[in-house]
Motif scaffolding. Structure first.
Motif, PDB file in Angstrom:
ATOM      1  N   GLU A  53       1.019  -1.360   0.131  1.00 53.46           N
ATOM      2  CA  GLU A  53      -0.055   0.238  -0.177  1.00 53.46           C
ATOM      3  C   GLU A  53       0.842   1.508   0.059  1.00 53.46           C
ATOM      4  O   GLU A  53       1.976   1.122   0.504  1.00 53.46           O
ATOM      5  CB  GLU A  53      -1.022  -0.391   1.463  1.00 53.46           C
ATOM      6  N   ARG A  54       0.517   2.437  -0.534  1.00 50.76           N
ATOM      7  CA  ARG A  54       1.041   3.490  -1.056  1.00 50.76           C
ATOM      8  C   ARG A  54       0.957   4.480  -0.555  1.00 50.76           C
ATOM      9  O   ARG A  54      -0.439   5.083  -0.800  1.00 50.76           O
ATOM     10  CB  ARG A  54       2.068   3.488  -2.060  1.00 50.76           C
TER      11      ARG A  54
ATOM     12  N   PRO B 165      -0.023   9.072  -1.122  1.00 46.54           N
ATOM     13  CA  PRO B 165      -0.532   9.330  -2.526  1.00 46.54           C
ATOM     14  C   PRO B 165       0.690   9.888  -2.949  1.00 46.54           C
ATOM     15  O   PRO B 165       1.119  10.661  -2.705  1.00 46.54           O
ATOM     16  CB  PRO B 165      -1.627  10.363  -2.055  1.00 46.54           C
ATOM     17  N   ILE B 166       0.997  10.110  -4.487  1.00 46.52           N
ATOM     18  CA  ILE B 166       2.009  10.087  -5.096  1.00 46.52           C
ATOM     19  C   ILE B 166       1.536  11.423  -5.969  1.00 46.52           C
ATOM     20  O   ILE B 166       0.502  11.452  -6.896  1.00 46.52           O
ATOM     21  CB  ILE B 166       2.815   9.643  -5.412  1.00 46.52           C
ATOM     22  N   SER B 167       1.980  12.301  -6.032  1.00 47.61           N
ATOM     23  CA  SER B 167       1.520  14.006  -6.318  1.00 47.61           C
ATOM     24  C   SER B 167       1.992  13.855  -8.346  1.00 47.61           C
ATOM     25  O   SER B 167       2.423  13.412  -8.326  1.00 47.61           O
ATOM     26  CB  SER B 167       1.951  15.398  -6.342  1.00 47.61           C
ATOM     27  N   PRO B 168       0.869  14.311  -8.867  1.00 48.78           N
ATOM     28  CA  PRO B 168       1.531  13.906 -10.363  1.00 48.78           C
ATOM     29  C   PRO B 168       2.448  14.795 -11.016  1.00 48.78           C
ATOM     30  O   PRO B 168       3.529  14.862 -12.249  1.00 48.78           O
ATOM     31  CB  PRO B 168      -0.020  14.676 -11.377  1.00 48.78           C
ATOM     32  N   ARG B 169       2.780  16.162  -9.797  1.00 54.28           N
ATOM     33  CA  ARG B 169       4.555  16.361 -10.444  1.00 54.28           C
ATOM     34  C   ARG B 169       5.672  15.713 -10.041  1.00 54.28           C
ATOM     35  O   ARG B 169       6.975  16.806  -9.869  1.00 54.28           O
ATOM     36  CB  ARG B 169       3.830  18.095  -9.861  1.00 54.28           C
TER      37      ARG B 169
ATOM     38  N   ASP C 253       2.764  16.778   2.555  1.00 53.50           N
ATOM     39  CA  ASP C 253       2.257  16.152   1.173  1.00 53.50           C
ATOM     40  C   ASP C 253       1.568  17.343   0.430  1.00 53.50           C
ATOM     41  O   ASP C 253       2.269  17.092  -0.051  1.00 53.50           O
ATOM     42  CB  ASP C 253       1.515  15.736   1.621  1.00 53.50           C
TER      43      ASP C 253
ATOM     44  N   ALA D  76       2.649  18.322  -2.749  1.00 54.14           N
ATOM     45  CA  ALA D  76       2.075  18.451  -4.314  1.00 54.14           C
ATOM     46  C   ALA D  76       1.828  19.768  -4.935  1.00 54.14           C
ATOM     47  O   ALA D  76       1.644  19.772  -5.889  1.00 54.14           O
ATOM     48  CB  ALA D  76       0.345  18.704  -3.385  1.00 54.14           C
TER      49      ALA D  76
ATOM     50  N   LYS E  80      -6.395  20.102  -7.286  1.00 51.35           N
ATOM     51  CA  LYS E  80      -6.745  18.328  -7.115  1.00 51.35           C
ATOM     52  C   LYS E  80      -5.223  17.704  -5.931  1.00 51.35           C
ATOM     53  O   LYS E  80      -4.153  18.184  -6.347  1.00 51.35           O
ATOM     54  CB  LYS E  80      -6.506  17.658  -8.375  1.00 51.35           C
TER      55      LYS E  80
ATOM     56  N   PRO F  41      -3.527  14.958  -4.304  1.00 54.22           N
ATOM     57  CA  PRO F  41      -3.361  12.979  -4.962  1.00 54.22           C
ATOM     58  C   PRO F  41      -4.201  12.128  -3.727  1.00 54.22           C
ATOM     59  O   PRO F  41      -4.036  12.763  -2.674  1.00 54.22           O
ATOM     60  CB  PRO F  41      -2.350  12.869  -4.856  1.00 54.22           C
ATOM     61  N   GLN F  42      -4.781  10.984  -4.418  1.00 55.77           N
ATOM     62  CA  GLN F  42      -5.255   9.876  -3.321  1.00 55.77           C
ATOM     63  C   GLN F  42      -5.103   8.352  -3.344  1.00 55.77           C
ATOM     64  O   GLN F  42      -3.981   8.428  -4.255  1.00 55.77           O
ATOM     65  CB  GLN F  42      -6.909  10.454  -3.700  1.00 55.77           C
ATOM     66  N   TYR F  43      -5.161   8.342  -1.696  1.00 56.57           N
ATOM     67  CA  TYR F  43      -4.853   6.602  -1.143  1.00 56.57           C
ATOM     68  C   TYR F  43      -5.735   5.386  -2.105  1.00 56.57           C
ATOM     69  O   TYR F  43      -6.727   6.795  -3.159  1.00 56.57           O
ATOM     70  CB  TYR F  43      -5.346   6.381  -0.252  1.00 56.57           C
TER      71      TYR F  43
ATOM     72  N   SER G  24      -6.610  -0.901  -1.895  1.00 55.24           N
ATOM     73  CA  SER G  24      -5.560  -1.864  -1.444  1.00 55.24           C
ATOM     74  C   SER G  24      -6.183  -2.994  -1.071  1.00 55.24           C
ATOM     75  O   SER G  24      -7.442  -2.952  -0.041  1.00 55.24           O
ATOM     76  CB  SER G  24      -3.886  -0.997  -1.038  1.00 55.24           C
TER      77      SER G  24
ATOM     78  N   MET H 159      -9.757   8.030   4.281  1.00 61.10           N
ATOM     79  CA  MET H 159      -8.594   8.521   4.919  1.00 61.10           C
ATOM     80  C   MET H 159      -8.224   9.425   3.497  1.00 61.10           C
ATOM     81  O   MET H 159      -8.066  10.099   3.471  1.00 61.10           O
ATOM     82  CB  MET H 159      -7.678   6.345   3.923  1.00 61.10           C
TER      83      MET H 159
ATOM     84  N   ARG I 192      -8.611  15.114   1.512  1.00 62.21           N
ATOM     85  CA  ARG I 192      -7.895  15.260   0.004  1.00 62.21           C
ATOM     86  C   ARG I 192      -9.379  15.016  -1.507  1.00 62.21           C
ATOM     87  O   ARG I 192      -8.777  14.916  -2.614  1.00 62.21           O
ATOM     88  CB  ARG I 192      -7.512  14.130  -0.737  1.00 62.21           C
TER      89      ARG I 192
END
Lengths: 204, 164, 417
Positions: free
Chosen positions: B40-41, B43-47, C139, C143, C166, C168-170, C173, C184, C188
């Motif tokens: 499970e990770r 969130p990663i930003s598109p930037r 975060d 972002a 926007k 980013p979201q979890y 899983s 969670m 967001r």
């Protein structure tokens, strides 16, 4: 700031005071530095020495690229334009002063000679000068007379040379590695090539 | 007198230690904020600026035209480019190396690239560097990263395109 | 009877309480410090020398790496120095974004300080709670800039990109049910500004929690009260700035006294200490976090109402947009020119200071008219603070040295440069 400016002009002479980018800068003879600093602290209420640093004016106004366009394109070569350099002496010590009580700033600049880069220490005026002077000594080789503890501060133990001088190469002079056979760290001349991707250009 | 007495009571009743332990007890049963990495990770930003990749056009032609802007703009001198004229008369790179030990992941290469060839992907778990030499990734490997992850790259770059 | 001498103790450079690579040579008599001699420079990377060899914009990324727990503030001082020399206008929106991120950075820095200071002194749990909150702010960093720490986000003329609309979201899983996942991702759902707004609502509760854990705690007080006292007069003499000076009772804050950016349009207070001991500095920093939270709230409100440009349209300094660059020849030329040669600054010198979380962070920039700085001097607040280590520790016990290192909020990236 206008008040301070007129007062400083009256005290130190008009020709020594510069006003650029909204900042006051005072040129001081290096022989009078302690006297001037005491006066600035006690009569002008500059209670804090924010910063002290050395400057090396050796390469001031020099560019790597001569921007004369010709039929074959730009000529590339290092030309020394010595007339650009208006600084009569190579090194300068720059003091950034702050008056917390009056909310004023002042920059004091004293030039020192290349052959004998010596200036009086101001550690007795502001205690914070102690490490800053050690740093200027370490990086520029400027000596501070009456400094009680003038050791190197940022560079390695046993380091040779003064790295922020303009004639000190960017890649350094020695590199170190751990030698398995000798079981200690050894110093060798640098093996990397200097590589500057963008030339230094002055546009008028 | 009353104040002193109150302080005495407070001291002997260990009130502040109880309050602290109360917080600990509360956190003990609270929801955990940790995640089960790597399954499970977060969130990663598109930037996000991760491992580099070289991209191709949809027809398979590589984008990079060897203009060397990224080489010039790289603050750490991490990029080395050699170029040559190809048989069809176009200029293409013969060598495109990025030294990941030097790279500071500032994103200037991506910002400077006029044809969107060099990009930084969302890949951050690239633990394949095992030696000084292994830190240099060459053109073939960069293109491979790009080919493998083209969908992801395309999606994130499109998402962020309106801000650039 | 045996003669008892002082003895010398080497502390660090590999020591968890040294906050990095501090090497302290301590001369001690029993357990009382007679002399402390910090040896620094183990993290010296020559940032100033490096900056002289590259165009101005290239050094922005290196500014992040100075004080690596308050990244964007360092960038702010650097780009402000450049802007001052070029005399360019920065759009209002960019100014507000900068101030907002400066304050986010301040909270990041103070949380880091609180966690590690607590850990040094013996409070384990505070470290974990502080990092829980830090994660949310990191975060925000990611972002907006694409990097969790080394943002490279501020540019002369504004900031690189506008705030994303926007978060980013979890992702799904096996470990989470849909309900848990929705929980969670609850904060967001909206834009980055909504995420930050949500944070500012929650954060006062977290500070209250730290407060409950530490402020009245008797062990915390025993370790901090009356340790490392610096009077207001000495603090000025030693070149202290920031919370170190305010802890001694001097209401000196550049955001109020010499306002830069848009701080003069924002409402906040400056906390000051009374005795100038470690405990006062702890209280000052705790209150600063609350004030920062207040500033962020105001910035979020302003930014929500005022969309607009975030970058100067002077293409001699700021690159044109990518769309323009691909369509328009002139923009393409600007783009190439800017990313190869950069821009030249007029001759002269400026000193530009900001209120960094640790104190006054200044950039002294000398330009000889070239596209690279002639000299960059970085005035790091921690350098002056650490220089006072000898004076602050003298006469204290060995264990108090750790408290004093903690209260000085030392980070070696900026001290060694």
């Amino acid at each position: 700031m206008a008040d301070l400016k007129t007062q400083l002009m009256a005290e130190f002479g008009k020709q020594n005071l510069l006003d650029a980018f909204g900042e006051l800068s005072l040129n001081v003879d290096s022989a009078d530095i302690v006297k001037t600093c005491l006066k600035l602290r006690d009569s002008f209420f500059f209670d804090t020495l924010i910063d002290l640093c050395g400057v090396d004016y050796l390469a001031y106004g020099q560019s790597d690229w001569d921007a004369d366009a010709s039929s074959s394109g730009f000529s590339r070569g290092r030309e020394i334009q010595s007339d650009e350099n208006t600084h009569e002496q190579r090194f300068a010590v720059v003091y950034q002063l702050l008056s917390v009580s009056k909310n004023q700033r002042l920059r004091v600049k004293a030039y020192v000679d290349e052959a004998q880069p010596i200036i009086q220490s101001v550690t007795n005026v502001w205690k914070s000068a102690n490490w800053y002077e050690r740093e200027a000594f370490d990086l520029f080789g400027i000596l501070f007379e009456n400094h009680t503890d003038l050791r190197r501060i940022l560079t390695d133990y046993g380091f040779k040379g003064h790295p922020l001088r303009k004639d000190f190469p960017l890649i350094g002079e020695v590199e170190m590695r751990y030698d398995e056979d000798l079981a200690r760290v050894v110093y060798e001349p640098v093996s990397i090539e200097p590589n500057i991707s963008v030339p230094r250009v002055i546009r008028k | 007198m009353g104040k002193k007495f109150k302080k005495l009571i407070k001291n002997f009743s260990l009130s502040e230690l109880r309050a602290g332990l109360g917080i600990t007890a509360k956190e003990l049963v609270n929801k955990k904020i940790t995640v089960q990495f790597p399954e499970e990770r977060t969130p990663i930003s598109p930037r996000f600026r991760g491992l580099h990749a070289l991209r191709r056009y949809p027809n398979g032609e590589e984008r990079c035209i060897a203009c060397k802007l990224c080489e010039a703009v790289c603050p750490a001198n991490a990029i080395t480019i050699e170029s040559e004229m190809r048989e069809d008369g176009t200029r293409r790179t013969t060598q495109y190396d990025i030294d990941l030990f030097k790279c500071i992941f500032c994103g200037f290469c991506e910002e400077s690239c006029p044809v969107d060839a060099i990009v930084e992907t969302q890949i951050f778990d690239y633990a394949f560097i095992d030696s000084r030499e292994g830190s240099i990734i060459n053109k073939a490997r960069l293109l491979e990263v790009g080919d493998k992850n083209e969908d992801m790259i395309n999606k994130t770059k499109l998402e962020d395109a309106k801000y650039k | 009877m045996a003669e008892i001498h002082n003895y010398t103790l080497n502390f660090g450079p590999q020591h968890p309480a040294a906050h990095g690579v501090l090497r302290l040579i301590l001369e001690i008599d029993g357990e009382v410090i007679k002399r402390a001699d910090p040896h620094i420079g183990l993290l010296h990377r020559g940032t100033e020398k490096l900056a002289e060899s590259k165009p101005y914009n290239h050094s922005i990324g290196y500014m992040d790496r100075l004080d690596y727990v308050s990244m964007m503030c360092n960038e702010h001082a650097f780009v402000m120095a450049i802007e001052k020399m070029l005399e360019i206008e920065v759009p209002q929106r960019a100014q507000y974004i900068r101030v907002m991120f400066d304050e986010i950075t301040r909270i990041l820095n103070h949380l880091m300080w609180l966690g590690t200071h607590g850990l040094d002194v013996g409070a384990m749990s505070i470290f974990l709670y502080a990092f829980r909150e830090r994660e949310k702010l990191i975060d925000c960093y990611e972002a907006v800039s694409g990097s969790r720490m080394h943002a490279t986000y501020y540019r002369p003329g504004g900031v690189y990109r506008d705030l994303p609309d926007k978060m980013p979201q979890y992702l799904e899983s096996d470990f989470r049910t849909n309900k848990e996942l929705a929980q969670m991702n609850k904060n967001r759902q909206g834009s980055l500004l909504d995420f930050i707004a949500d944070f500012t609502e929650e954060f006062p509760k977290s500070i209250q929690q730290y407060d409950d854990l530490l402020t009245d705690n008797r062990i915390w007080k025993q370790r901090l009260v009356n340790i490392g006292i610096v009077t207001a007069k000495r603090a000025k003499q030693l070149g202290f700035t920031g919370p170190m000076l305010r802890g001694s009772g001097v209401a000196w804050d550049l955001r109020k006294k010499q306002p830069y950016s848009v701080y003069n349009q924002l409402d906040f207070d400056i906390p000051v200490g009374v005795t100038g001991d470690s405990y006062d500095r702890y209280l000052v920093r705790m209150e600063e976090m609350r004030q920062s939270n207040r500033i962020i709230k105001q910035c979020v409100a302003w930014l929500k109402d005022n969309p607009g440009e975030v970058m100067s349209d002077d293409h001699k300094v700021a690159p044109p947009s990518r769309v323009a660059m691909k369509d328009d020849m002139e923009s393409l030329i600007h783009h190439f020119k800017l990313f190869t040669e950069g821009y030249c600054l007029p001759k002269g010198e400026v000193y530009c200071a900001i209120e960094h979380p640790k104190g006054e962070f200044g950039i002294y920039l000398i330009s000889d008219g070239a596209n690279k700085p002639y000299r960059v001097k970085i005035r790091a607040p921690g350098f002056a603070h650490l220089a006072a280590m000898d004076e602050m520790t003298k006469g204290h016990m060995l264990s108090d040295v750790v408290t004093i290192i903690g209260t000085q909020d030392i980070v070696f990236g900026e001290i060694d440069r």
